[in-house]
Motif scaffolding. Structure first.
Motif, PDB file in Angstrom:
ATOM      1  N   CYS A 207     -14.332 -14.837 -44.482  1.00  0.00           N
ATOM      2  CA  CYS A 207     -13.538 -15.348 -43.367  1.00  0.00           C
ATOM      3  C   CYS A 207     -12.655 -14.245 -42.740  1.00  0.00           C
ATOM      4  O   CYS A 207     -12.746 -13.072 -43.094  1.00  0.00           O
ATOM      5  CB  CYS A 207     -12.688 -16.533 -43.802  1.00  0.00           C
ATOM      6  SG  CYS A 207     -12.515 -17.795 -42.514  1.00  0.00           S
ATOM      7  N   VAL A 234     -16.735 -13.631 -40.461  1.00  0.00           N
ATOM      8  CA  VAL A 234     -16.909 -14.571 -39.358  1.00  0.00           C
ATOM      9  C   VAL A 234     -17.726 -13.861 -38.282  1.00  0.00           C
ATOM     10  O   VAL A 234     -17.571 -12.653 -38.092  1.00  0.00           O
ATOM     11  CB  VAL A 234     -15.548 -15.034 -38.788  1.00  0.00           C
ATOM     12  CG1 VAL A 234     -14.789 -15.852 -39.823  1.00  0.00           C
ATOM     13  CG2 VAL A 234     -14.693 -13.860 -38.312  1.00  0.00           C
ATOM     14  N   CYS A 289     -19.251 -16.893 -42.484  1.00  0.00           N
ATOM     15  CA  CYS A 289     -18.199 -17.885 -42.658  1.00  0.00           C
ATOM     16  C   CYS A 289     -17.994 -18.608 -41.319  1.00  0.00           C
ATOM     17  O   CYS A 289     -18.940 -18.714 -40.527  1.00  0.00           O
ATOM     18  CB  CYS A 289     -16.924 -17.232 -43.189  1.00  0.00           C
ATOM     19  SG  CYS A 289     -15.856 -18.394 -44.084  1.00  0.00           S
ATOM     20  N   CYS A 290     -16.778 -19.068 -41.075  1.00  0.00           N
ATOM     21  CA  CYS A 290     -16.474 -19.909 -39.914  1.00  0.00           C
ATOM     22  C   CYS A 290     -17.087 -19.388 -38.612  1.00  0.00           C
ATOM     23  O   CYS A 290     -16.841 -18.241 -38.231  1.00  0.00           O
ATOM     24  CB  CYS A 290     -14.969 -20.012 -39.740  1.00  0.00           C
ATOM     25  SG  CYS A 290     -14.150 -20.664 -41.197  1.00  0.00           S
TER      26      CYS A 290
HETATM   27 ZN   LIG Z   1     -14.189 -19.112 -42.728  1.00  0.00          ZN
END
Ligand SMILES: [Zn+2]
Length: 336
Positions: A207, A234, A289-290
């Motif tokens: 992240c 990310v 990740c996100c």
């Molecule tokens: Zn994340």
């Protein structure tokens, strides 16, 4: 079924996360609290996303128990469903993993309960949350634990200890939000080294940072530890001026994080390039990740020499009616 350690010994393990962001975009998670209510409210939506990451080539199905701890569920008035939600999330991940050849990871994260000024008392509260979450996860069947977006070495060590007490391999990763150090004052490299020395199977970062600002840190972490290293950035274009995506700004100065990040999104090609560069420096667990989505994961899998199921539909631009001819595009998007 090959274990995590066997897979790490054979090569890179490909991960995929970003469930909360993706399910928020699809209308199943509320931005703000980011509690994974989708597990109970729309399990088929979660199942579908697991399936898409699996088809894209992910070796791991991560149970969606991120922020599914007591404090967070209380925030949305659902703490009475804490156990149901945690158990269902692991069960759905396990059933999805069985559709392919994937491992199942239990998932814990920063709790927002840890206070470095009062580590003993707050640490006990953190430990109790991890113990109940992972107790249910073990019961439902997991292969290892991903303890992620850690801001404090102190809290990360508690997560690792709970995993060890349950006999589970742990991948412990930090969210590198600040330029150099965790919130309890450890250089990110030193933070990873502490967790490696304490017995984590995998340490690293997830992240906060995009590929460009995570890679330099990863190189230093790789040089500092002997265990496996993980990297789940990310897919956003962070840079030296703004190393973490939490601080990215729109041209008018407003904050882009977390729901106006599209102008900064990395293409699948940039994420494929990241996967290659991370593998080159010796990163062992590579994911997203996100913001990550199945098209990123598929491109990363292919960059690592895999042939994922969804590769059947990977681009064949030579067959595009206009682009395939090499002539100038005249405004037909051919997107159907
Ligand atoms: Zn994340």
């Amino acid at each position: 079924m090959r274990t995590l350690q066997q897979r790490l010994a054979e090569g890179v393990v490909l991960g995929a996360e970003g469930y909360v962001f993706e399910l928020e975009r699809r209308g199943y998670v509320k931005a703000g609290p980011y509690v994974p209510e989708v597990v109970l409210d729309a399990p088929d939506a979660l199942r579908q996303l697991h399936r898409e990451f699996l088809r894209a080539g992910s070796d791991v199905m991560v149970a969606l128990t991120y922020y599914a701890h007591r404090d967070k569920l209380r925030d949305v008035g659902r703490d009475g469903q804490l156990e149901d939600l945690n158990r269902a999330a692991v069960r759905i991940a396990r059933e999805s993993a069985a559709e392919g050849d994937a491992l199942v990871a239990g998932n814990i994260c920063n709790t927002w309960s840890y206070d470095p000024e009062n580590p003993v008392r707050s640490g006990a509260a953190v430990r109790a949350q991890y113990e109940e979450q992972l107790g249910w996860a073990v019961d439902e069947g997991i292969d290892f634990v991903i303890a992620e977006t850690n801001d404090y070495v102190g809290e990360a060590l508690i997560g690792l200890e709970v995993c060890q007490a349950l006999g589970l391999p742990a991948m412990v990763t930090f969210a590198s939000v600040q330029p150099e150090q965790t919130y309890d004052g450890y250089d990110y490299v030193e933070a990873c080294k502490r967790l490696a020395d304490a017995g984590a199977a995998i340490v690293g970062l997830n992240c906060s940072r995009g590929p460009e600002t995570m890679l330099p840190l990863l190189e230093r972490i790789r040089g500092a530890v002997d265990c496996a290293v993980a990297a789940q950035p990310v897919p956003y274009r962070t840079d030296t001026h703004t190393p973490a995506f939490e601080s990215l700004e729109n041209p008018d100065g407003s904050r882009a994080f977390p729901i106006a990040l599209e102008p900064f999104a990395c293409t699948r090609f940039e994420m494929a390039d990241f996967a290659r560069r991370a593998a080159d420096i010796g990163v062992n667990y590579i994911g997203v990740c996100c913001g990550g989505a199945p098209h990123h994961v598929r491109a990363m899998a292919e960059a690592l020499g895999r042939t994922p199921v969804a590769g059947r539909y990977s681009p064949a631009m030579e067959l595009h009616p206009v682009l395939g001819t090499g002539e100038e595009v005249m405004g037909n998007c051919a997107a159907g």
